[in-house]
Design a protein around this motif. Sequence first.
Motif, short mmCIF file in Angstrom:
data_model
loop_
_atom_site.label_atom_id
_atom_site.label_comp_id
_atom_site.label_asym_id
_atom_site.label_seq_id
_atom_site.Cartn_x
_atom_site.Cartn_y
_atom_site.Cartn_z
N ASP A 40 0.95 -1.41 0.04
CA ASP A 40 0.02 0.10 0.12
C ASP A 40 1.04 1.39 -0.20
OD1 ASP A 40 -1.81 2.09 0.24
OD2 ASP A 40 -2.41 1.32 2.45
N GLN A 43 0.73 3.53 3.05
CA GLN A 43 1.30 3.22 4.37
C GLN A 43 2.71 3.58 4.85
OE1 GLN A 43 0.69 -1.09 5.01
NE2 GLN A 43 1.43 -0.87 7.39
N HIS A 50 7.33 1.18 0.32
CA HIS A 50 6.22 0.18 -0.18
C HIS A 50 6.74 -0.40 -1.41
CE1 HIS A 50 4.84 2.22 -3.93
NE2 HIS A 50 5.14 3.47 -3.12
#
Length: 123
Positions: A40, A43, A50
């Motif tokens: 994600d 995140q 990521h």
Amino acid sequence: MRAASAALVAFCVIAGGAVQAQEPVGAAIFKTCQPCHSLDPAQAGMAGPHLAKLGGRVLGSAEGFDYSPAFRAAKARGLAWDRERLLSYLADPDAVVPGGWMSLPAGVSAADRAAVTDYLLGK
């Protein structure tokens, strides 16, 4: 004989459905990476960047992550993630990006590296 054949066919259909319902091997292996990496892009605050849309992405280019000087240098050279580079990196991160700050979990086999590579490049 027919009953045994029907039972075998039923078992194969049920077992085949169970196999299809399982997650891909690479997804299961990626779970060991999730303490540091996410799929994600939103995140933030993880130990690693990521890994969403990794295939073709320039090394060290995920927005919002503070990369090591080694990854910043790889980015400046325009090096991109492809299957061979990711496989090599997962086998020996320092051979691909010396000083890149990543260590691998012990015991990751070549088959596991290939499975997680294929999984990540397909995401």
